[in-house]
Design a protein around this motif. Structure first.
Motif, PDB file in Angstrom:
ATOM      1  N   CYS A   1      -3.644  12.143  -0.872  1.00  0.00           N
ATOM      2  CA  CYS A   1      -3.123  11.521  -2.102  1.00  0.00           C
ATOM      3  C   CYS A   1      -3.914  10.272  -2.464  1.00  0.00           C
ATOM      4  N   LEU A   2      -4.293   9.484  -1.465  1.00  0.00           N
ATOM      5  CA  LEU A   2      -5.120   8.298  -1.722  1.00  0.00           C
ATOM      6  C   LEU A   2      -6.442   8.686  -2.371  1.00  0.00           C
TER       7      LEU A   2
ATOM      8  N   SER B   1      -5.812  10.020  -5.922  1.00  0.00           N
ATOM      9  CA  SER B   1      -5.407   8.957  -6.846  1.00  0.00           C
ATOM     10  C   SER B   1      -6.572   8.035  -7.187  1.00  0.00           C
TER      11      SER B   1
ATOM     12  N   TRP C   1      -5.105  -0.073  -9.159  1.00  0.00           N
ATOM     13  CA  TRP C   1      -5.056   0.942  -8.100  1.00  0.00           C
ATOM     14  C   TRP C   1      -5.298   0.293  -6.731  1.00  0.00           C
TER      15      TRP C   1
ATOM     16  N   ILE D   1      -2.449   0.214  -3.788  1.00  0.00           N
ATOM     17  CA  ILE D   1      -2.599   1.022  -2.569  1.00  0.00           C
ATOM     18  C   ILE D   1      -2.945   0.182  -1.346  1.00  0.00           C
TER      19      ILE D   1
ATOM     20  N   VAL E   1      -0.764   0.396   1.685  1.00  0.00           N
ATOM     21  CA  VAL E   1      -0.908   1.678   2.387  1.00  0.00           C
ATOM     22  C   VAL E   1      -2.127   1.618   3.306  1.00  0.00           C
ATOM     23  N   ILE E   2      -3.224   1.049   2.797  1.00  0.00           N
ATOM     24  CA  ILE E   2      -4.456   0.918   3.582  1.00  0.00           C
ATOM     25  C   ILE E   2      -4.220   0.021   4.797  1.00  0.00           C
TER      26      ILE E   2
ATOM     27  N   ILE F   1       1.093   4.815  -4.214  1.00  0.00           N
ATOM     28  CA  ILE F   1      -0.109   5.547  -4.630  1.00  0.00           C
ATOM     29  C   ILE F   1       0.024   6.034  -6.067  1.00  0.00           C
TER      30      ILE F   1
END
Length: 149
Positions: free
Chosen positions: A18-19, A22, A32, A36, A39-40, A71
């Motif tokens: 998904c990353l 996206s 973006w 994100i 998440v990273i 995301i």
């Protein structure tokens, strides 16, 4: 690999896919990256602590959902996420409510994580102090995120 170890691996692979998807053509590249970024940061942390300090299946699932929310919000920009448009039309709302979904997860996931970590490390027992510390942690995380945002 047993059944309990399979789902976090599958979830990680889905998040990575998904990353990548996206990031191909996000609405705004800077937005973006900012959306994100948590998440990273969290994925390697989860991978690094998986054997030593395994979280509950519920928490891994909630982290997975929160990552998807971030995301999607990063790819489309929160006001343009199609899911939010669908919800707005379904409920007769004037505004895309997707940011409310993001704020909900921004409070819920850190609260569950803080509670689980505080209890399992024996830092505090269940009760009023646990509730107080969880609320303080969630408020601190949310405030820091809003300042950065």
């Amino acid at each position: 690999m047993n059944k309990n170890e399979t789902w976090p691996v599958i979830g990680s692979m889905l998040i990575l896919a998904c990353l990548i998807l996206s990031g191909i053509r996000p609405y705004d590249r800077v937005t973006w990256v900012l959306e994100i970024f948590p998440v990273i940061l969290v994925l390697p942390l989860l991978w690094g602590t998986y054997r030593r300090f395994r979280l509950s299946s519920l928490l891994y699932f909630l982290i997975f959902l929160h990552a998807l929310v971030l995301i999607l919000g990063g790819a489309y920009s929160y006001a343009r996420v199609p899911l939010g448009t669908f919800i707005a039309e379904l409920l007769g709302m004037n505004r895309n409510p997707y940011d409310k979904i993001g704020h909900f997860f921004q409070g819920l996931v850190p609260a569950i994580a803080a509670r689980e970590i505080l209890i399992r490390h024996g830092i505090v027992k269940r009760g009023k102090m646990l509730f107080f510390l969880v609320i303080c942690i969630v408020l601190a995380i949310s405030a820091a995120y809003e300042l950065i945002e």
